[in-house]
Write a protein that holds these residues in place. Structure first.
Motif, PDB file in Angstrom:
ATOM      1  N   ALA A  77      -2.170 -14.621  -9.830  1.00  0.00           N
ATOM      2  CA  ALA A  77      -1.121 -15.587 -10.161  1.00  0.00           C
ATOM      3  C   ALA A  77       0.130 -15.379  -9.317  1.00  0.00           C
ATOM      4  O   ALA A  77       0.839 -16.339  -8.990  1.00  0.00           O
ATOM      5  CB  ALA A  77      -0.775 -15.478 -11.651  1.00  0.00           C
ATOM      6  N   VAL A  78       0.414 -14.118  -8.973  1.00  0.00           N
ATOM      7  CA  VAL A  78       1.600 -13.785  -8.170  1.00  0.00           C
ATOM      8  C   VAL A  78       1.139 -12.976  -6.952  1.00  0.00           C
ATOM      9  O   VAL A  78       1.244 -11.748  -6.934  1.00  0.00           O
ATOM     10  CB  VAL A  78       2.622 -12.985  -9.001  1.00  0.00           C
ATOM     11  N   PRO A  79       0.620 -13.640  -5.921  1.00  0.00           N
ATOM     12  CA  PRO A  79       0.028 -12.916  -4.778  1.00  0.00           C
ATOM     13  C   PRO A  79       1.068 -12.208  -3.914  1.00  0.00           C
ATOM     14  O   PRO A  79       2.180 -12.695  -3.729  1.00  0.00           O
ATOM     15  CB  PRO A  79      -0.675 -14.026  -3.993  1.00  0.00           C
ATOM     16  N   THR A  80       0.679 -11.043  -3.406  1.00  0.00           N
ATOM     17  CA  THR A  80       1.496 -10.277  -2.455  1.00  0.00           C
ATOM     18  C   THR A  80       0.569  -9.634  -1.430  1.00  0.00           C
ATOM     19  O   THR A  80      -0.644  -9.540  -1.640  1.00  0.00           O
ATOM     20  CB  THR A  80       2.309  -9.167  -3.147  1.00  0.00           C
ATOM     21  N   THR A  81       1.143  -9.182  -0.316  1.00  0.00           N
ATOM     22  CA  THR A  81       0.376  -8.428   0.682  1.00  0.00           C
ATOM     23  C   THR A  81       0.847  -6.981   0.658  1.00  0.00           C
ATOM     24  O   THR A  81       1.990  -6.688   1.034  1.00  0.00           O
ATOM     25  CB  THR A  81       0.579  -9.012   2.095  1.00  0.00           C
ATOM     26  N   PRO A  82       0.004  -6.067   0.181  1.00  0.00           N
ATOM     27  CA  PRO A  82       0.429  -4.662   0.075  1.00  0.00           C
ATOM     28  C   PRO A  82       0.556  -3.984   1.432  1.00  0.00           C
ATOM     29  O   PRO A  82       0.071  -4.494   2.446  1.00  0.00           O
ATOM     30  CB  PRO A  82      -0.684  -4.028  -0.756  1.00  0.00           C
ATOM     31  N   MET A  83       1.198  -2.828   1.440  1.00  0.00           N
ATOM     32  CA  MET A  83       1.384  -2.045   2.666  1.00  0.00           C
ATOM     33  C   MET A  83       0.140  -1.182   2.896  1.00  0.00           C
ATOM     34  O   MET A  83      -0.069  -0.175   2.212  1.00  0.00           O
ATOM     35  CB  MET A  83       2.636  -1.175   2.550  1.00  0.00           C
ATOM     36  N   PHE A  84      -0.672  -1.575   3.861  1.00  0.00           N
ATOM     37  CA  PHE A  84      -1.952  -0.889   4.075  1.00  0.00           C
ATOM     38  C   PHE A  84      -1.763   0.548   4.546  1.00  0.00           C
ATOM     39  O   PHE A  84      -2.592   1.421   4.270  1.00  0.00           O
ATOM     40  CB  PHE A  84      -2.818  -1.664   5.069  1.00  0.00           C
ATOM     41  N   GLU A  85      -0.658   0.840   5.264  1.00  0.00           N
ATOM     42  CA  GLU A  85      -0.436   2.211   5.741  1.00  0.00           C
ATOM     43  C   GLU A  85      -0.298   3.187   4.570  1.00  0.00           C
ATOM     44  O   GLU A  85      -0.884   4.275   4.577  1.00  0.00           O
ATOM     45  CB  GLU A  85       0.827   2.286   6.605  1.00  0.00           C
ATOM     46  N   VAL A  86       0.494   2.782   3.579  1.00  0.00           N
ATOM     47  CA  VAL A  86       0.691   3.629   2.403  1.00  0.00           C
ATOM     48  C   VAL A  86      -0.604   3.752   1.612  1.00  0.00           C
ATOM     49  O   VAL A  86      -0.972   4.837   1.148  1.00  0.00           O
ATOM     50  CB  VAL A  86       1.818   3.059   1.513  1.00  0.00           C
ATOM     51  N   MET A  87      -1.320   2.639   1.468  1.00  0.00           N
ATOM     52  CA  MET A  87      -2.601   2.663   0.757  1.00  0.00           C
ATOM     53  C   MET A  87      -3.568   3.644   1.402  1.00  0.00           C
ATOM     54  O   MET A  87      -4.195   4.465   0.720  1.00  0.00           O
ATOM     55  CB  MET A  87      -3.214   1.260   0.755  1.00  0.00           C
ATOM     56  N   GLY A  88      -3.703   3.552   2.731  1.00  0.00           N
ATOM     57  CA  GLY A  88      -4.649   4.414   3.427  1.00  0.00           C
ATOM     58  C   GLY A  88      -4.286   5.883   3.333  1.00  0.00           C
ATOM     59  O   GLY A  88      -5.142   6.735   3.059  1.00  0.00           O
ATOM     60  N   LEU A  89      -3.003   6.190   3.547  1.00  0.00           N
ATOM     61  CA  LEU A  89      -2.566   7.586   3.515  1.00  0.00           C
ATOM     62  C   LEU A  89      -2.798   8.220   2.149  1.00  0.00           C
ATOM     63  O   LEU A  89      -3.374   9.313   2.045  1.00  0.00           O
ATOM     64  CB  LEU A  89      -1.087   7.668   3.893  1.00  0.00           C
ATOM     65  N   PHE A  90      -2.371   7.533   1.090  1.00  0.00           N
ATOM     66  CA  PHE A  90      -2.468   8.134  -0.241  1.00  0.00           C
ATOM     67  C   PHE A  90      -3.887   8.119  -0.788  1.00  0.00           C
ATOM     68  O   PHE A  90      -4.247   8.971  -1.605  1.00  0.00           O
ATOM     69  CB  PHE A  90      -1.487   7.457  -1.200  1.00  0.00           C
ATOM     70  N   SER A  91      -4.699   7.172  -0.329  1.00  0.00           N
ATOM     71  CA  SER A  91      -6.100   7.216  -0.747  1.00  0.00           C
ATOM     72  C   SER A  91      -6.795   8.438  -0.159  1.00  0.00           C
ATOM     73  O   SER A  91      -7.626   9.068  -0.822  1.00  0.00           O
ATOM     74  CB  SER A  91      -6.825   5.930  -0.330  1.00  0.00           C
ATOM     75  N   LEU A  92      -6.446   8.820   1.076  1.00  0.00           N
ATOM     76  CA  LEU A  92      -7.040  10.008   1.690  1.00  0.00           C
ATOM     77  C   LEU A  92      -6.534  11.300   1.039  1.00  0.00           C
ATOM     78  O   LEU A  92      -7.304  12.243   0.831  1.00  0.00           O
ATOM     79  CB  LEU A  92      -6.746  10.018   3.187  1.00  0.00           C
ATOM     80  N   LEU A  93      -5.242  11.334   0.715  1.00  0.00           N
ATOM     81  CA  LEU A  93      -4.704  12.499   0.005  1.00  0.00           C
ATOM     82  C   LEU A  93      -5.378  12.659  -1.355  1.00  0.00           C
ATOM     83  O   LEU A  93      -5.758  13.767  -1.761  1.00  0.00           O
ATOM     84  CB  LEU A  93      -3.193  12.351  -0.165  1.00  0.00           C
ATOM     85  N   ALA A  94      -5.529  11.536  -2.059  1.00  0.00           N
ATOM     86  CA  ALA A  94      -6.172  11.577  -3.376  1.00  0.00           C
ATOM     87  C   ALA A  94      -7.643  11.959  -3.246  1.00  0.00           C
ATOM     88  O   ALA A  94      -8.185  12.675  -4.100  1.00  0.00           O
ATOM     89  CB  ALA A  94      -6.029  10.224  -4.064  1.00  0.00           C
ATOM     90  N   LEU A  95      -8.295  11.490  -2.193  1.00  0.00           N
ATOM     91  CA  LEU A  95      -9.700  11.837  -1.973  1.00  0.00           C
ATOM     92  C   LEU A  95      -9.870  13.341  -1.799  1.00  0.00           C
ATOM     93  O   LEU A  95     -10.799  13.945  -2.359  1.00  0.00           O
ATOM     94  CB  LEU A  95     -10.227  11.095  -0.747  1.00  0.00           C
TER      95      LEU A  95
END
Length: 203
Positions: A103-121
């Motif tokens: 309903a309220v679309p946005t484009t997230p920051m892929f750099e932050v997503m990628g970095l923190f997904s790897l740290l969490a992994l």
């Protein structure tokens, strides 16, 4: 010394090993929840938010598991039932967030997503390794291992979403992965709840 060779002493030692492992993974997940939640809010990522909520659910799950370590089969099955409910709640939150972002679309920051997904992994890979040795000991530890495995899937999913956002320049890969992650958590919740109910029926 005579009492140190009976089954009760062995069970106590096993409970102590389980407790040490659970404390370690509880601390890791609590720290990752705080870090990933901040990153998710900063990046505007539904998939990363789902990942952070999964870490929160796991931290609560491990706390419950610590309580259940030295208790009987019935208590452990009841705790596993609660853990299944927590996973279910997390799945519903993720699916609700997907609806909101539609309903309220946005484009997230892929750099932050990628970095923190790897740290969490990396963090959750360590948790899964620590828990693997206890996976088949009882229903309590089996359900904890299930939660940790969910984390690995979530981290890989967020990394894939980051790649999708980078390639397309749009937010829909984040939503697709969020939806898939919500469905995966829902399936996992039903599995844990089903196992716990079977344990209670035979206790």
């Amino acid at each position: 010394m005579a009492g140190c060779c009976d089954d009760g002493c062995s069970l106590d030692a096993g409970a102590r090993r389980q407790r040490r492992t659970l404390v370690a993974v509880l601390v890791i997940n609590a720290a990752m929840f705080a870090a990933v939640l901040a990153a998710a809010l900063y990046a505007g990522s539904t998939a990363l938010l789902a990942d952070s909520l999964d870490n929160l659910g796991d931290a609560l799950t491990y706390a419950l598991s610590l309580w259940a370590v030295a208790r009987g089969t019935t208590a452990k099955a009841r705790v596993a039932l609660v853990k299944g409910g927590l996973i279910l709640a997390g799945a519903l939150v993720v699916l609700g967030q997907v609806g909101y972002r539609l309903a309220v679309p946005t484009t997230p920051m892929f750099e932050v997503m990628g970095l923190f997904s790897l740290l969490a992994l990396a963090a959750n890979g360590l948790c899964l390794y620590l828990l693997s040795r206890h996976r088949h000991e009882d229903v309590n530890m089996a359900s904890v291992w299930e939660c940790s495995r969910n984390d690995i899937v979530a981290n890989l999913s967020v990394f894939a979403a980051a790649g999708g956002v980078w390639l397309t320049g749009r937010g829909w890969p984040d939503l697709v992965v969020g939806l898939a992650l919500g469905a995966f958590l829902l399936r996992s919740a039903l599995r844990v709840i089903g196992q716990a109910r079977r344990e209670l029926a035979t206790a």
